[in-house]
Design a protein around this motif. Structure first.
Motif, mmCIF file in Angstrom:
data_model
loop_
_atom_site.group_PDB
_atom_site.id
_atom_site.type_symbol
_atom_site.label_atom_id
_atom_site.label_comp_id
_atom_site.label_asym_id
_atom_site.label_seq_id
_atom_site.Cartn_x
_atom_site.Cartn_y
_atom_site.Cartn_z
ATOM 1 N N ASP A 1 0.839 -1.189 0.000
ATOM 2 C CA ASP A 1 0.000 0.000 0.000
ATOM 3 C C ASP A 1 0.878 1.243 0.000
ATOM 4 O O ASP A 1 1.701 1.425 0.892
ATOM 5 N N MET A 2 0.669 2.102 -0.971
ATOM 6 C CA MET A 2 1.453 3.330 -1.045
ATOM 7 C C MET A 2 1.129 4.296 0.087
ATOM 8 O O MET A 2 1.909 5.197 0.372
ATOM 9 N N ASP A 3 -0.015 4.096 0.754
ATOM 10 C CA ASP A 3 -0.347 5.018 1.844
ATOM 11 C C ASP A 3 0.443 4.746 3.123
ATOM 12 O O ASP A 3 0.248 5.414 4.121
ATOM 13 N N CYS A 4 1.391 3.803 3.087
ATOM 14 C CA CYS A 4 2.296 3.608 4.230
ATOM 15 C C CYS A 4 3.425 4.638 4.209
ATOM 16 O O CYS A 4 4.140 4.804 5.182
ATOM 17 N N VAL A 5 3.554 5.342 3.078
ATOM 18 C CA VAL A 5 4.609 6.344 2.926
ATOM 19 C C VAL A 5 4.117 7.680 3.469
ATOM 20 O O VAL A 5 2.963 8.056 3.300
ATOM 21 N N ASP A 6 4.997 8.391 4.132
ATOM 22 C CA ASP A 6 4.656 9.680 4.732
ATOM 23 C C ASP A 6 4.098 10.651 3.691
ATOM 24 O O ASP A 6 4.560 10.676 2.546
ATOM 25 N N ILE A 7 3.131 11.439 4.097
ATOM 26 C CA ILE A 7 2.455 12.387 3.203
ATOM 27 C C ILE A 7 3.417 13.418 2.611
ATOM 28 O O ILE A 7 3.163 13.966 1.540
ATOM 29 N N SER A 8 4.548 13.647 3.258
ATOM 30 C CA SER A 8 5.515 14.597 2.696
ATOM 31 C C SER A 8 6.169 14.045 1.426
ATOM 32 O O SER A 8 6.738 14.797 0.648
ATOM 33 N N TYR A 9 6.086 12.733 1.206
ATOM 34 C CA TYR A 9 6.618 12.110 -0.006
ATOM 35 C C TYR A 9 5.534 11.804 -1.026
ATOM 36 O O TYR A 9 5.766 11.906 -2.223
ATOM 37 N N VAL A 10 4.364 11.352 -0.551
ATOM 38 C CA VAL A 10 3.257 11.020 -1.450
ATOM 39 C C VAL A 10 1.948 11.556 -0.886
ATOM 40 O O VAL A 10 1.547 11.217 0.208
ATOM 41 N N SER A 11 1.314 12.419 -1.641
ATOM 42 C CA SER A 11 0.002 12.916 -1.217
ATOM 43 C C SER A 11 -1.109 12.292 -2.055
ATOM 44 O O SER A 11 -2.273 12.354 -1.682
ATOM 45 N N GLY A 12 -0.733 11.674 -3.163
ATOM 46 C CA GLY A 12 -1.712 11.067 -4.052
ATOM 47 C C GLY A 12 -2.001 9.625 -3.699
ATOM 48 O O GLY A 12 -1.758 8.712 -4.482
ATOM 49 N N VAL A 13 -2.507 9.422 -2.486
ATOM 50 C CA VAL A 13 -2.893 8.089 -2.022
ATOM 51 C C VAL A 13 -4.275 8.182 -1.390
ATOM 52 O O VAL A 13 -4.734 9.262 -1.029
ATOM 53 N N SER A 14 -4.927 7.044 -1.236
ATOM 54 C CA SER A 14 -6.299 7.061 -0.730
ATOM 55 C C SER A 14 -6.390 7.440 0.747
ATOM 56 O O SER A 14 -7.379 8.014 1.172
ATOM 57 N N ALA A 15 -5.371 7.117 1.529
ATOM 58 C CA ALA A 15 -5.393 7.437 2.967
ATOM 59 C C ALA A 15 -4.022 7.965 3.387
ATOM 60 O O ALA A 15 -3.210 7.243 3.960
ATOM 61 N N PRO A 16 -3.723 9.239 3.091
ATOM 62 C CA PRO A 16 -2.408 9.797 3.432
ATOM 63 C C PRO A 16 -2.149 9.739 4.932
ATOM 64 O O PRO A 16 -3.071 9.894 5.728
ATOM 65 N N SER A 17 -0.897 9.482 5.290
ATOM 66 C CA SER A 17 -0.570 9.386 6.716
ATOM 67 C C SER A 17 0.695 10.149 7.044
ATOM 68 O O SER A 17 1.676 10.096 6.312
ATOM 69 N N ALA A 18 0.647 10.856 8.150
ATOM 70 C CA ALA A 18 1.837 11.524 8.674
ATOM 71 C C ALA A 18 2.613 10.496 9.488
ATOM 72 O O ALA A 18 2.031 9.633 10.132
ATOM 73 N N GLY A 19 3.919 10.584 9.444
ATOM 74 C CA GLY A 19 4.741 9.671 10.236
ATOM 75 C C GLY A 19 4.978 8.326 9.578
ATOM 76 O O GLY A 19 5.454 7.393 10.209
ATOM 77 N N GLY A 20 4.658 8.205 8.290
ATOM 78 C CA GLY A 20 4.887 6.952 7.580
ATOM 79 C C GLY A 20 6.343 6.804 7.174
ATOM 80 O O GLY A 20 7.209 7.589 7.575
#
Length: 93
Positions: A1-20
């Motif tokens: 899942d790309m949403d495991c990556v911190d939002i500062s690197y990827v914002s184009g995901v279904s569930a962005p997360s800080a601290g990934g």
């Protein structure tokens, strides 16, 4: 899942997360995992390009795919680039 990556690197995901994970951490981990004999396939999911006008999320996802291919290729050639995954760098959450 790309949403495991911190939002500062990827914002184009279904569930962005800080601290990934950081993008470099993701790439290192994918190369390591794909280099193991027990891994036979992988996919990249949860990417939502319309949510990222910069296109950066697409680049991170494409680089993740390259990391997977490099990992699969390393076990074929016997030249494991990273003998073990070191995990997060010190000082990061």
């Amino acid at each position: 899942d790309m949403d495991c990556v911190d939002i500062s690197y990827v914002s184009g995901v279904s569930a962005p997360s800080a601290g990934g994970l950081s993008a470099p951490e993701l790439f290192e981990m994918l190369r390591f995992l794909a280099g193991r004999e027990g891994v036979v396939c992988a996919d990249i999911v949860e990417l939502a390009p319309p949510l990222d006008a910069s296109g950066r999320s697409d680049v991170v996802a494409a680089t993740a795919l390259v990391s997977l291919i490099a990992g699969f290729g390393s076990r074929k050639s016997g030249s494991q680039r990273s003998a073990r995954w070191t995990g997060r760098k010190q000082g990061l959450p």
